[in-house]
Write an enzyme that holds these catalytic residues in place. Structure first.
Site, short mmCIF file in Angstrom:
data_model
loop_
_atom_site.label_atom_id
_atom_site.label_comp_id
_atom_site.label_asym_id
_atom_site.label_seq_id
_atom_site.Cartn_x
_atom_site.Cartn_y
_atom_site.Cartn_z
N GLY A 10 4.71 -2.69 -9.43
CA GLY A 10 3.44 -2.51 -9.19
C GLY A 10 3.22 -3.41 -10.35
O GLY A 10 3.60 -3.59 -11.05
N GLN A 11 1.94 -3.06 -10.88
CA GLN A 11 1.42 -4.23 -12.07
C GLN A 11 1.46 -2.94 -13.23
O GLN A 11 2.63 -3.79 -14.20
CB GLN A 11 -0.26 -3.36 -12.84
CG GLN A 11 -1.30 -4.24 -11.56
CD GLN A 11 -2.62 -3.44 -12.30
OE1 GLN A 11 -2.87 -4.87 -12.87
NE2 GLN A 11 -3.06 -3.36 -11.36
N LEU A 38 9.23 6.49 -1.55
CA LEU A 38 8.41 7.80 -1.76
C LEU A 38 8.47 9.06 -0.83
O LEU A 38 7.61 9.75 -0.78
CB LEU A 38 7.39 7.58 -3.12
CG LEU A 38 7.67 7.40 -4.69
CD1 LEU A 38 6.00 6.47 -4.97
CD2 LEU A 38 8.31 8.36 -5.30
N TYR A 126 -7.20 9.77 -2.48
CA TYR A 126 -6.50 9.20 -3.49
C TYR A 126 -6.71 10.14 -5.01
O TYR A 126 -5.83 10.50 -5.21
CB TYR A 126 -6.98 7.98 -3.66
CG TYR A 126 -6.25 7.36 -5.23
CD1 TYR A 126 -5.34 6.64 -5.22
CD2 TYR A 126 -6.75 7.55 -6.27
CE1 TYR A 126 -4.10 6.37 -6.04
CE2 TYR A 126 -6.70 6.87 -7.04
CZ TYR A 126 -5.23 6.52 -6.88
OH TYR A 126 -4.64 5.79 -8.46
N LYS A 130 -3.83 12.91 -5.89
CA LYS A 130 -3.30 12.14 -7.47
C LYS A 130 -2.95 13.68 -8.16
O LYS A 130 -2.06 13.97 -9.00
CB LYS A 130 -3.44 10.88 -8.23
CG LYS A 130 -3.23 9.57 -7.75
CD LYS A 130 -2.65 9.08 -7.33
CE LYS A 130 -1.36 8.61 -9.67
NZ LYS A 130 -0.62 8.39 -9.40
N TRP A 151 -9.34 2.17 -14.44
CA TRP A 151 -9.35 0.21 -14.70
C TRP A 151 -8.11 -0.96 -15.46
O TRP A 151 -8.23 -1.33 -16.15
CB TRP A 151 -10.59 0.72 -16.10
CG TRP A 151 -11.82 1.27 -15.55
CD1 TRP A 151 -11.52 2.87 -14.54
CD2 TRP A 151 -13.18 1.22 -15.42
NE1 TRP A 151 -13.34 2.65 -14.55
CE2 TRP A 151 -13.96 1.68 -15.41
CE3 TRP A 151 -13.49 -0.07 -15.94
CZ2 TRP A 151 -15.94 1.59 -14.93
CZ3 TRP A 151 -15.08 -0.40 -16.36
CH2 TRP A 151 -15.88 0.78 -15.31
N1 NAI Z 1 -4.66 0.50 -11.24
C1 NAI Z 1 -5.21 1.22 -11.86
O1 NAI Z 1 -6.31 0.63 -11.56
C2 NAI Z 1 -4.93 2.89 -11.90
C3 NAI Z 1 -4.11 2.89 -11.70
N2 NAI Z 1 -3.45 4.20 -11.86
C4 NAI Z 1 -1.65 4.35 -11.38
O2 NAI Z 1 -0.71 3.68 -12.41
C5 NAI Z 1 0.42 3.72 -11.62
C6 NAI Z 1 0.77 2.31 -12.01
O3 NAI Z 1 -0.39 1.39 -10.25
P1 NAI Z 1 -0.41 0.23 -10.60
O4 NAI Z 1 0.75 -0.20 -11.20
O5 NAI Z 1 -1.72 -0.36 -10.77
O6 NAI Z 1 -0.29 0.12 -8.98
P2 NAI Z 1 0.25 -1.11 -7.88
O7 NAI Z 1 -0.62 -0.63 -6.82
O8 NAI Z 1 0.23 -2.88 -9.05
O9 NAI Z 1 1.47 -0.76 -7.67
C7 NAI Z 1 2.25 0.30 -6.50
C8 NAI Z 1 3.69 0.11 -6.66
O10 NAI Z 1 3.95 1.59 -5.95
C9 NAI Z 1 5.57 0.89 -4.97
N3 NAI Z 1 4.66 1.58 -3.75
C10 NAI Z 1 3.91 2.18 -2.92
N4 NAI Z 1 4.17 3.27 -1.58
C11 NAI Z 1 5.82 3.10 -2.17
C12 NAI Z 1 6.45 4.16 -1.44
N5 NAI Z 1 6.55 4.52 -0.03
N6 NAI Z 1 8.57 3.89 -1.87
C13 NAI Z 1 8.14 3.14 -3.16
N7 NAI Z 1 7.46 2.08 -3.85
C14 NAI Z 1 6.03 2.10 -3.22
C15 NAI Z 1 4.60 -0.46 -4.41
O11 NAI Z 1 5.53 -1.27 -4.19
C16 NAI Z 1 4.44 -0.95 -6.00
O12 NAI Z 1 5.43 -1.64 -6.61
C17 NAI Z 1 0.25 4.41 -9.98
O13 NAI Z 1 0.66 6.15 -10.46
C18 NAI Z 1 -1.43 5.05 -9.91
O14 NAI Z 1 -2.01 5.65 -9.77
C19 NAI Z 1 -4.42 5.21 -12.71
C20 NAI Z 1 -5.26 4.95 -12.52
C21 NAI Z 1 -5.63 3.91 -12.18
#
Ligand code: NAI
Length: 294
Positions: A10-11, A38, A126, A130, A151
């Protein structure tokens, strides 16, 4: 200090691993599928318990906002029950959990930045999943910090900045919505904040201000203004650019409804932890110059 973070690609996870690589006193372990899934709470407990961390960062999530509308069961299993398992595993080790959440827990109809105590009202699956995750995390581990962000972009994974740069390689103009406002947030800044909080907790064993915090970049903009800033920075660094045409949300229908106002106030984060993010424009410059150099 040993930090376990959920997810591998993830990011936020990737940003945290990169930032921690500069710190010899930190050991960040990324726990992802298949060892930690998860969807399988037992695997979550097993992986986190085996890592024996001093702190758990819950960053993995089901983040496909539109897909979630047709797949509520998986979204809730990952974002609610999965997050609960992460927080409970941390609680069983008697360590705090830092859980990432989202602006999508709000309806987005206020005319000022949201504060942590504002009523929630997610518009889609979503955001609902959350929000349920926030409640379950708080119930599972009294030592929880729920960090709502928004964002998010970075040099890693999928995000708006990378999508805009890719589209500009083949298009002269792009239509982007102008009636949704928010705070662009670099995942690298989120990682800095997480490490700052980790240091703060380590230095203050009696810390008792657990709860919800908003963590976003400083300054706000709408999506079309953000797109223009991306192209301005890109062109300055010799990259692609495109003309941005303002459109309304009604002209760009998506499966999930988005909040019109996603702006979050970060005053509480600054007051309690003494940390605030750089202005989004300065973090954006850094990400663009890095992406174009790659
Ligand atoms: N990307 C965005 O704009 C925003 C993100 N967030 C929250 O921030 C956090 C991080 O977001 P990002 O790094 O952008 O997300 P991302 O989409 O880049 O990464 C998500 C990660 O979760 C992992 N993942 C998904 N399903 C899984 C499972 N069943 N078991 C284990 N791992 C699993 C994926 O492999 C990936 O490593 C998340 O909680 C997201 O909800 C909140 C607001 C905005």
């Amino acid at each position: 200090m040993k930090i376990a973070v959920t997810g591998r690609e993830g990011q936020v996870v990737t940003s945290l691993l990169e930032k921690a690589a500069n710190r010899s006193d930190l050991d960040v372990i990324a726990l992802g599928r298949p060892e930690l899934d998860l969807l399988d709470p037992a695997s979550v407990h097993k992986a986190i318990t085996a890592a024996r961390p001093d702190l758990v960062v819950s960053a993995a999530a089901y983040t496909a906002v539109d897909m979630a509308e047709d797949d509520a069961q998986t979204a809730f299993a990952v974002n609610a029950k999965g997050a609960e398992a992460v927080a409970a595993a941390a609680a069983a080790l008697n360590v705090p959990v830092l859980h990432l959440s989202t602006d999508y827990v709000f309806a987005g109809d206020l005319d000022r930045p949201y504060v942590e105590t504002d009523p929630t009202g997610p518009k889609g699956v979503y955001g609902q999943s959350k929000l349920e995750g926030e409640l379950l995390v708080a119930a599972a581990n009294p030592r929880h910090l729920i960090l709502r962000t928004a964002w998010v972009y970075s040099p890693f994974g999928k995000n708006f900045v990378k999508t805009m740069l890719k589209l500009a390689e083949t298009r002269d103009s792009l239509s982007v919505v102008a009636d949704q406002w928010g705070n662009p947030t670099s995942a690298l800044d989120i990682a800095d904040c997480i490490l700052h909080i980790a240091d703060h907790l380590a230095a203050k064993p009696n810390f008792d201000s657990y709860g919800i915090y908003h963590l976003v970049g400083t300054g706000d903009i709408n999506w079309s203004g953000f797109a223009r800033a991306i192209f301005d920075a890109s062109v300055r660094h010799g990259g692609p650019g495109a003309t941005v045409i303002d459109i309304g949300t009604a002209d760009y229908p998506t499966k999930a409804k988005r909040p019109a106002n996603s702006r979050l106030s970060t005053a509480k984060l600054k007051e309690v932890f003494g940390w605030s993010a750089p202005h989004w424009q300065s973090s954006l410059q850094q990400t663009i110059s890095r992406l174009l150099a790659e």
